[in-house]
Design a protein around this motif. Structure first.
Motif, PDB file in Angstrom:
ATOM      1  N   ALA A  52      -2.142 114.844 -16.483  1.00  0.00           N
ATOM      2  CA  ALA A  52      -0.753 115.274 -16.550  1.00  0.00           C
ATOM      3  C   ALA A  52      -0.672 116.781 -16.589  1.00  0.00           C
ATOM      4  O   ALA A  52      -1.114 117.411 -17.547  1.00  0.00           O
ATOM      5  N   ILE A  53      -0.103 117.363 -15.553  1.00  0.00           N
ATOM      6  CA  ILE A  53       0.121 118.805 -15.516  1.00  0.00           C
ATOM      7  C   ILE A  53       1.553 119.096 -15.970  1.00  0.00           C
ATOM      8  O   ILE A  53       2.421 118.215 -15.962  1.00  0.00           O
ATOM      9  N   THR A  54       1.795 120.330 -16.370  1.00  0.00           N
ATOM     10  CA  THR A  54       3.160 120.778 -16.610  1.00  0.00           C
ATOM     11  C   THR A  54       3.456 121.979 -15.712  1.00  0.00           C
ATOM     12  O   THR A  54       2.588 122.830 -15.474  1.00  0.00           O
ATOM     13  N   VAL A  55       4.678 121.986 -15.209  1.00  0.00           N
ATOM     14  CA  VAL A  55       5.173 123.106 -14.407  1.00  0.00           C
ATOM     15  C   VAL A  55       6.556 123.460 -14.940  1.00  0.00           C
ATOM     16  O   VAL A  55       7.108 122.761 -15.796  1.00  0.00           O
ATOM     17  N   ALA A  56       7.135 124.511 -14.444  1.00  0.00           N
ATOM     18  CA  ALA A  56       8.481 124.885 -14.876  1.00  0.00           C
ATOM     19  C   ALA A  56       9.441 123.732 -14.608  1.00  0.00           C
ATOM     20  O   ALA A  56       9.353 123.080 -13.558  1.00  0.00           O
ATOM     21  N   PRO A  57      10.358 123.454 -15.533  1.00  0.00           N
ATOM     22  CA  PRO A  57      11.269 122.315 -15.350  1.00  0.00           C
ATOM     23  C   PRO A  57      12.012 122.337 -14.021  1.00  0.00           C
ATOM     24  O   PRO A  57      12.225 121.287 -13.415  1.00  0.00           O
ATOM     25  N   GLU A  58      12.377 123.528 -13.555  1.00  0.00           N
ATOM     26  CA  GLU A  58      13.128 123.608 -12.296  1.00  0.00           C
ATOM     27  C   GLU A  58      12.266 123.312 -11.072  1.00  0.00           C
ATOM     28  O   GLU A  58      12.782 123.133  -9.960  1.00  0.00           O
ATOM     29  N   LEU A  59      10.937 123.240 -11.256  1.00  0.00           N
ATOM     30  CA  LEU A  59      10.028 122.959 -10.144  1.00  0.00           C
ATOM     31  C   LEU A  59       9.541 121.515 -10.109  1.00  0.00           C
ATOM     32  O   LEU A  59       9.110 121.036  -9.053  1.00  0.00           O
ATOM     33  N   ARG A  60       9.598 120.812 -11.242  1.00  0.00           N
ATOM     34  CA  ARG A  60       8.917 119.512 -11.337  1.00  0.00           C
ATOM     35  C   ARG A  60       9.369 118.496 -10.290  1.00  0.00           C
ATOM     36  O   ARG A  60       8.545 117.943  -9.549  1.00  0.00           O
ATOM     37  N   ASP A  61      10.664 118.246 -10.198  1.00  0.00           N
ATOM     38  CA  ASP A  61      11.142 117.220  -9.271  1.00  0.00           C
ATOM     39  C   ASP A  61      10.906 117.621  -7.817  1.00  0.00           C
ATOM     40  O   ASP A  61      10.572 116.780  -6.974  1.00  0.00           O
ATOM     41  N   GLY A  62      11.066 118.894  -7.526  1.00  0.00           N
ATOM     42  CA  GLY A  62      10.789 119.367  -6.178  1.00  0.00           C
ATOM     43  C   GLY A  62       9.324 119.224  -5.815  1.00  0.00           C
ATOM     44  O   GLY A  62       8.977 118.869  -4.677  1.00  0.00           O
ATOM     45  N   LEU A  63       8.440 119.506  -6.774  1.00  0.00           N
ATOM     46  CA  LEU A  63       7.010 119.331  -6.539  1.00  0.00           C
ATOM     47  C   LEU A  63       6.688 117.877  -6.244  1.00  0.00           C
ATOM     48  O   LEU A  63       5.927 117.570  -5.311  1.00  0.00           O
ATOM     49  N   GLN A  64       7.262 116.967  -7.012  1.00  0.00           N
ATOM     50  CA  GLN A  64       6.992 115.554  -6.758  1.00  0.00           C
ATOM     51  C   GLN A  64       7.459 115.141  -5.359  1.00  0.00           C
ATOM     52  O   GLN A  64       6.748 114.413  -4.642  1.00  0.00           O
ATOM     53  N   GLU A  65       8.611 115.624  -4.947  1.00  0.00           N
ATOM     54  CA  GLU A  65       9.112 115.297  -3.608  1.00  0.00           C
ATOM     55  C   GLU A  65       8.217 115.909  -2.532  1.00  0.00           C
ATOM     56  O   GLU A  65       7.940 115.280  -1.501  1.00  0.00           O
ATOM     57  N   HIS A  66       7.752 117.128  -2.768  1.00  0.00           N
ATOM     58  CA  HIS A  66       6.833 117.781  -1.818  1.00  0.00           C
ATOM     59  C   HIS A  66       5.542 116.972  -1.671  1.00  0.00           C
ATOM     60  O   HIS A  66       5.056 116.758  -0.552  1.00  0.00           O
ATOM     61  N   LEU A  67       4.994 116.533  -2.786  1.00  0.00           N
ATOM     62  CA  LEU A  67       3.775 115.720  -2.724  1.00  0.00           C
ATOM     63  C   LEU A  67       4.031 114.409  -1.999  1.00  0.00           C
ATOM     64  O   LEU A  67       3.218 113.962  -1.168  1.00  0.00           O
ATOM     65  N   ARG A  68       5.164 113.769  -2.283  1.00  0.00           N
ATOM     66  CA  ARG A  68       5.498 112.501  -1.631  1.00  0.00           C
ATOM     67  C   ARG A  68       5.590 112.692  -0.113  1.00  0.00           C
ATOM     68  O   ARG A  68       5.129 111.847   0.662  1.00  0.00           O
ATOM     69  N   ALA A  69       6.182 113.809   0.311  1.00  0.00           N
ATOM     70  CA  ALA A  69       6.318 114.077   1.744  1.00  0.00           C
ATOM     71  C   ALA A  69       4.974 114.247   2.424  1.00  0.00           C
ATOM     72  O   ALA A  69       4.864 114.054   3.648  1.00  0.00           O
ATOM     73  N   HIS A  70       3.950 114.585   1.629  1.00  0.00           N
ATOM     74  CA  HIS A  70       2.599 114.743   2.175  1.00  0.00           C
ATOM     75  C   HIS A  70       1.691 113.586   1.761  1.00  0.00           C
ATOM     76  O   HIS A  70       0.459 113.720   1.719  1.00  0.00           O
ATOM     77  N   HIS A  71       2.304 112.450   1.420  1.00  0.00           N
ATOM     78  CA  HIS A  71       1.584 111.194   1.151  1.00  0.00           C
ATOM     79  C   HIS A  71       0.659 111.292  -0.058  1.00  0.00           C
ATOM     80  O   HIS A  71      -0.407 110.686  -0.091  1.00  0.00           O
ATOM     81  N   ILE A  72       1.107 112.059  -1.046  1.00  0.00           N
ATOM     82  CA  ILE A  72       0.370 112.190  -2.301  1.00  0.00           C
ATOM     83  C   ILE A  72       1.205 111.544  -3.405  1.00  0.00           C
ATOM     84  O   ILE A  72       2.301 112.030  -3.707  1.00  0.00           O
ATOM     85  N   PRO A  73       0.736 110.472  -4.009  1.00  0.00           N
ATOM     86  CA  PRO A  73       1.514 109.843  -5.080  1.00  0.00           C
ATOM     87  C   PRO A  73       1.443 110.655  -6.370  1.00  0.00           C
ATOM     88  O   PRO A  73       0.492 111.399  -6.611  1.00  0.00           O
ATOM     89  N   SER A  74       2.467 110.526  -7.187  1.00  0.00           N
ATOM     90  CA  SER A  74       2.478 111.117  -8.518  1.00  0.00           C
ATOM     91  C   SER A  74       3.469 110.313  -9.354  1.00  0.00           C
ATOM     92  O   SER A  74       4.294 109.575  -8.817  1.00  0.00           O
ATOM     93  N   VAL A  75       3.379 110.455 -10.675  1.00  0.00           N
ATOM     94  CA  VAL A  75       4.250 109.692 -11.572  1.00  0.00           C
ATOM     95  C   VAL A  75       4.736 110.607 -12.681  1.00  0.00           C
ATOM     96  O   VAL A  75       3.980 111.443 -13.188  1.00  0.00           O
TER      97      VAL A  75
END
Length: 378
Positions: A293-316
């Protein structure tokens, strides 16, 4: 590059197929038995692995949590202190049994219950503390046990994510997670490092009196005293689950070592920037990385997850809403701002793929896209 999975159950099965197939045959051959020898055998193996005296396999970790609480004979509406950030199962078991969950804030680096917050939460009605060994690392048990002793409280260790984690206590003595309090609870639900085809769990203790009580609770016996029958839990691990787990427990430390290698790769990749906070490793505990479990700035978290999903990388996202703000606990009248660390973590934490089968090219690809996103949006 192979597809990246959040977890991978197939590859470990393929490596152990011959042993697991033999275990399956043994389980099928024992179906007529009524004394559960395969279940007893697994319980003994688990006890030896953990160096704990009394082990009771059961049908689920949810049952194990209920059994652990019932065994303590807590008075109605007694308070049990639980962490505000983490899985809901412990607090839900407290509520289900007519007890009162009291939420304590967590430590910002490890995400686990803060002993100072626990001490402040103790009242005359407090009966127990339920620390969670979160994501594969031990909670600060020395401090928590000190609070419990000061106030004569039970300690129930929720170890569903940390089977095999090692705690280094006073004078360098090493013990396994789940064996330090009065009673410990485990889970074998996928995607744990060792899991079964269903949702099995276990409850264990070194206390002989608690052991007798647990045995009574698990034994559905109409001739038993009325108070025992009313507290009985019909929760039996089936023989197939036990047979599979008995094979897998032999390899548990190997799985942990492989996950730790994956974590080291992540750690090294994220060390180059302060924009990604890798999991903090405390000096008093090993980390088996049930989650990375990593932590990033709150304003980046959801965008990061969407970016990973767009590149076929799962996250939870574990856990998107702290427990004290969930609807099921609204009757306790907590409000936003009461437990600020848990509330902040719920907005900035993200778990990356973590299992023993991840390859270097997959890890390179994951880290590349995490770093690319956070640097572009800083």
């Amino acid at each position: 590059m192979e597809d990246i999975r959040m977890v991978d159950q197939k590859a470990p099965y393929a490596r152990l197929k011959s042993e697991l197939d033999a275990a399956f045959s043994a389980a099928m051959a024992s179906m007529g038995e009524t004394d559960g020898q395969l279940v007893k055998s697994f319980g003994m193996k688990l006890g030896r692995y953990l160096n704990i005296e009394h082990v009771f396999p059961c049908a689920s970790s949810a049952d194990a949590l209920k059994i652990a609480l019932l065994a303590q004979d807590l008075p109605a509406e007694a308070e049990v202190i639980v962490p505000a950030f983490g899985p809901a199962a412990g607090a839900e078991a407290v509520k289900l049994l007519g007890l009162k969950p009291v939420f304590a804030d967590v430590l910002p680096e490890t995400y686990m219950i803060d002993p100072s917050a626990v001490a402040k939460a103790v009242t005359p009605a407090t009966a127990a503390i339920m620390p969670v060994h979160l994501f594969g690392q031990c909670a600060p048990m020395q401090e928590l046990i000190a609070v419990a002793k000061q106030h004569h409280l039970w300690v129930v260790e929720d170890t569903v994510q940390s089977l095999g984690a090692v705690y280094v206590g006073p004078e360098g003595r090493e013990v396994k997670a789940g064996t330090m309090g009065h009673i410990g609870v485990f889970s074998f639900f996928p995607p744990k490092a060792i899991s079964d085809p269903g949702d099995a769990g276990a409850v264990m203790t070194n206390d002989a009196r608690l052991s007798d009580k647990i045995r009574d609770i698990l034994q559905i016996n109409q001739s038993a005293a009325a108070e025992i029958r009313s507290a009985a839990v019909d929760s039996r691990m089936d023989v197939l689950q036990a047979a599979m787990l008995e094979v897998k427990i032999k390899y548990l430390d190997e799985y942990h070592a492989a996950r730790q290698e994956v974590a080291r790769f992540y750690d090294n990749a994220f060390a180059e920037t302060e924009l990604v906070q890798a999991p903090h490793r405390v000096p008093y505990s090993s980390h088996i990385y049930q989650q990375y479990a990593i932590t990033v700035a709150p304003e980046l978290r959801d965008g990061l997850q969407e970016h990973l999903r767009a590149h076929h990388i799962p996250s939870v996202i574990y856990y998107p809403l702290p427990l004290h703000l969930q609807d099921t606990f609204a009757y306790l009248h907590y409000k936003a701002g009461d437990l600020p660390v848990a509330e902040r973590l719920s907005k900035c934490i993200l778990s990356l793929p973590m299992h023993s089968e991840l390859k270097e090219d997959q890890l390179t690809y994951i880290c590349q896209h995490v770093l690319e996103f956070v640097k572009r949006h800083r």
